[in-house]
Scaffold this active site. Structure first.
Site, PDB file in Angstrom:
ATOM      1  CD  GLU A  14      -3.197   0.748   2.017  1.00  0.00           C
ATOM      2  OE1 GLU A  14      -3.632  -0.430   1.991  1.00  0.00           O
ATOM      3  OE2 GLU A  14      -3.720   1.641   2.696  1.00  0.00           O
ATOM      4  CG  ASP A 122      -7.270  -1.284   6.298  1.00  0.00           C
ATOM      5  OD1 ASP A 122      -7.236  -1.413   5.056  1.00  0.00           O
ATOM      6  OD2 ASP A 122      -6.651  -0.396   6.895  1.00  0.00           O
ATOM      7  CE1 TYR A 335       4.295   5.097   7.228  1.00  0.00           C
ATOM      8  CE2 TYR A 335       2.467   4.236   8.504  1.00  0.00           C
ATOM      9  CZ  TYR A 335       2.945   4.861   7.374  1.00  0.00           C
ATOM     10  OH  TYR A 335       2.079   5.246   6.403  1.00  0.00           O
TER      11      TYR A 335
END
Length: 871
Positions: A14, A122, A335
């Site tokens: 992603e 998700d 992150y």
DNA sequence: GCAAGGTC
């Protein structure tokens, strides 16, 4: 025989950071990295796939590849009825066309036999899976070219390897649920936003907002702020009374707390006061001691970081994320976008701690933790995304700058806190009785500071109590009847708002800052000292209006309702289109009712805002009725003719003045001068009518048009000033005021008519500026052209005292390119080529290229050979 | 000019 060709396998994550993690884990670090055809990197290595040799390519998208919008014919607000949007078709277009993600994926997939999807686990990630599949041209069920989905519960080597051994198929139902949400959010949001914006903006002059937006996330967010405001505003303070008996024991003066806390009836309070005073003796009835513990924090996730940043550091969520992002890209923290508060089992606490041992503030503490043995953090929740936010590298303030340093310090303190011991303290409670009433005292004594030594703001307050014995009797020294008043709560703090949003499922960790920012930017709330959110008159009127018409519209349930409906799609229980249709049908009914009842909201607006006719100040005359029009300075700034009931939008974000009562030869409207702020802000004349309805065809670059107007839609305030007008004889047009071609772009340099005494030319397309002889009394264009280069000849009226003319005269005409004197007095700002070319090569003739670009097509003029290029 | 979601 040649060995069989190895399979090529494309894997897509992603975001770039995850692609790198996956490639590193699967290759054991033995990979090569190249920049792909677009903006994301491709990591390559060899390995095996299902028992055969394979060549892997790992790359990523950058979030969603596509986003939804309406087709062009629905983009014009004046033509489309917002009600029609509910049935309108929708289009998917590349979210970020410049990144060329689609092209990148399609190219990389071309020679690959299999596709493995490593998008976040998700719903949004599942949806992006199908976006990726579409870009790559893989088809679901081909036997030869298969699509696999990797399901990983964290981005650790262990989980990545495990996911690789357990590849599944992408879940189309979950992806379709996201499609459903996108369509519902788009249609509902845009329909309501367009309707209420148009309705109120056309009616009130002092509405200080360009867009009066509605959205199923932003509106409930605003609702929370207004709810608190209304609570404060309707708050009725009440008097209360409390008994405060005092005793002196072992040299301590002590105030006892009443078990009844406070009473709202003075007579009753006085009665108890008398009772206590009559007795006058305190009896110790009970003494207890209990060990209490305050737990160390669990790992830091984004939402908690945002809350602390707002409440303790004074950074808004947007700012906090920017700082965190920078700390991350510079390698100081991990992150920063994660929901997880639990660490993966493989997390290396020891080396993370080890990096902090040289810190002047907490280095010794960390060293002691390492020596004595640190604790494992409290188990938090694992959302399967990234580990909690932790420091990755030691730093000091000089390396980071003040703000980033504050945030970094917090990340460090929080992390060290998570591996510190819990705080332990003893709580002493002594109960007393006076005249049958019960009172108490509470003392606290810290035994182990634990994590509170590194997070001192969470420390337990020490409070010592003198020694008491059960049954002991002590004289009461005085009994105070304390009178107090209940007070309203404070405005909602940003940090409280974040908690409310999280609790009610409004937005996500990434979008919460955006929603808060939106309601600020739209002028619905203002952030005040201490990051408290105070709603504006506009924000309050909106929410009170929804509450009158249809309270659902601003309640947080509206989001949960949508979520719950699309969950049916995600679970495969109901068909995607049936859910979308059903939900949109309901919102359409709400919309129809809202439109019908808008007067109820309008009544609130009427009380707060002034109608257009009463707004603004008379400024310039309308060319149609010849009466004065009013200038409305609040955004969007515009002229309003009360007689014709017409609105003329103006260029935004500058000042507007009357231009010497000059009029436009085309429509008789009085001209205005618009000036952008700052010493270098250009000024230009415009006709309010022509600006909004350009009189000539073919003017394709309007002033103030957004650069991304690929759809052809224009914002309010974009239009045609005189400097774009090809009128052949009007003294203010491009033809009269244009001097020569811009050296930087395809525009034309135009004389700024009100720039005295710092006379200058500005480009009608870009921000190129050319300073003319300074201090001149007057500079104007003439109708003559330079025979050498066809630039417009300028007439300069020098100041008597400073004239450069040898004979002391002041009037001079010439071409700024070819006339030696004028040219020597000209100076270029913004851009180098003008100056350099002129300086190095002297003056010469135009080459034949260039000219009045930017004038309308089908012009009547010869192509003037005026250019600075190719000298 | 408009929503909310992803990420930079």
């Amino acid at each position: 025989m040649a060995p069989p060709k190895p399979h090529k396998i494309l894997m897509v994550a992603e975001k770039p950071s995850i692609a790198l993690s996956i490639a590193s884990a699967l290759s054991g670090g033995h990979m090569s990295t190249r920049r792909g055809g677009s903006s994301t990197e491709v990591h390559e290595f060899n390995g095996t796939f299902r028992g055969s040799n394979a060549q892997y390519k790992v790359t990523s998208v950058i979030g969603h590849v596509f986003s939804v919008d309406f087709p062009a014919k629905y983009q014009d607000w004046t033509v489309t009825d917002p009600l029609d949007l509910f049935q309108a078709p929708i289009l998917k277009a590349e979210s970020n066309p410049k990144a060329h993600i689609r092209r990148h994926l399609s190219q990389e997939a071309r020679d690959c036999g299999h596709l493995v999807l490593w998008l976040d686990c998700d719903r949004e990630g599942e949806n992006i899976c199908f976006e990726v599949v579409e870009c790559t041209g893989f088809h679901g069920n081909e036997a030869r070219r298969r699509v696999y989905r990797a399901r990983f519960s964290s981005v650790t080597e262990k989980d990545i390897l495990k996911a690789m051994d357990n590849l599944v198929e992408p879940n189309e139902d979950e992806a379709r649920a996201v499609d459903a949400r996108q369509e519902i959010d788009l249609k509902v949001g845009v329909a309501f936003t367009r309707f209420q914006t148009s309705y109120f903006q056309g009616k009130y002059g002092n509405l200080d907002s360009r867009v009066i937006s509605y959205g199923p996330c932003q509106t409930p967010t605003l609702g929370f702020c207004v709810q608190r405001y209304l609570q404060i505003n309707t708050f009725k303070p009440e008097k209360f009374w409390a008994l405060h008996p005092y005793i002196t024991h072992n040299g301590y003066e002590l105030q006892l707390e009443w078990e009844r806390n406070k009473l709202f009836d003075l007579d009753v309070a006085v009665m108890f006061q008398n009772l206590v005073m009559e007795d006058g003796i305190v009896e110790v009835t009970d003494i207890s001691e209990k060990q209490e513990s305050k737990s160390r924090p669990s790992g830091l996730n984004t939402v908690n970081l945002l809350k602390v940043a707002s409440s303790a550091l004074g950074f808004g969520p947007q700012m906090a994320m920017q700082l965190a992002e920078r700390l991350y890209t510079q390698g100081f923290i991990s992150y920063p976008r994660t929901e997880s508060t639990a660490y993966p089992s493989s997390f290396d606490f020891k080396s993370t701690l080890g990096m902090q041992t040289n810190n002047p503030t907490w280095g010794d503490y960390v060293q002691k933790l390492l020596d004595d043995g640190f604790h494992r953090p409290r188990s938090g929740t694992d959302a399967g995304d990234h580990p909690p936010i932790t420091p990755m590298r030691a730093a000091n303030e000089d390396m980071l700058g003040n703000d980033a340093w504050k945030l970094y310090q917090y990340v460090c303190q929080h992390f060290i806190g998570t591996v510190s011991p819990d705080c332990k303290y003893v709580r002493n409670k002594v109960e007393f009785s006076i005249g049958g009433e019960i009172f108490r005292c509470i003392g606290q004594h810290v035994i182990v500071k634990g994590f509170t030594s590194i997070m001192p703001w969470l420390a337990v307050n020490e409070k010592n109590l003198p020694q008491f014995k059960k049954g002991e009797k002590i004289e009461v020294s005085k009994v105070e009847l304390y009178e107090g008043e209940t007070s309203p709560p404070d405005y909602l703090s940003e940090s409280e708002l974040i908690s409310l949003m999280e609790k009610n499922g409004i937005g996500t960790d990434a979008s919460i800052p955006v929603h808060i920012n939106n309601i600020c930017e739209r002028n619905f709330v203002q952030v005040q000292a201490g990051r408290k959110l105070v709603p504006t008159a506009l924000g309050i009127s909106l929410i009170r209006g929804y509450q009158c018409i249809d309270p659902d519209l601003c309640l947080p349930d509206i989001r949960s309702f949508i979520e719950q409906q699309i969950t049916l799609v995600a679970k495969g229980q109901v068909d995607h289109s049936r859910v979308v249709e059903h939900v949109l049908q309901q919102f359409k009914q709400k919309f129809i009712y809202f439109v019908k009842q808008i007067e109820n909201m309008d009544a609130l607006f009427e009380a707060q805002f002034s109608p257009l006719a009463d707004s603004g100040r008379a400024l310039s005359k309308c060319g149609k009725c010849l009466r004065y029009m009013k200038y409305i300075s609040t955004q969007p700034s515009r002229m309003y003719c009360g007689t014709c009931e017409e609105v003329y939008y103006l260029p935004q974000k500058g000042t507007i003045k009357l231009y010497k009562e000059l009029t436009c030869p085309l429509d008789n409207f009085e001209l205005l001068i618009f000036s952008l702020a700052g010493p270098e802000g250009k000024s230009f004349p415009l006709c309010p009518y022509c600006y909004n309805s350009p009189p000539f065809e073919g003017i394709d670059t309007l002033f103030g048009a957004t650069k991304t107007s690929s759809t052809g839609k224009l914002g309010k305030g974009a239009g045609m000033p005189c400097f774009l007008c090809p009128h052949p004889t009007c003294p203010h047009s491009l033809i009269a005021q244009g001097v020569c071609a811009c050296p930087e772009c395809s525009g034309t340099l135009v004389l700024d008519p009100v720039s005295a005494p710092k006379w200058r030319l500005y480009c009608n397309m870009c921000n190129c500026l050319v300073y003319l002889p300074q201090g001149a009394h007057k500079i104007s264009t003439t109708r003559d052209r330079c025979p050498e280069c066809e630039s417009t000849i300028l007439e300069v009226d020098f100041n008597k005292k400073t004239t450069p003319l040898l004979d002391g005269s002041t009037l001079y005409t010439g071409c700024i390119l070819c006339d030696e004197l004028l040219h020597s007095l000209v100076e270029m700002k913004h851009g180098k080529s003008f100056f350099k070319r002129m300086g190095s090569r002297g003056r010469g003739r135009g080459s034949g290229r260039g000219g009045f670009r930017g004038r309308g097509r089908g012009g009547k003029w010869d192509d003037p050979k005026m250019s600075f290029r190719d000298f």
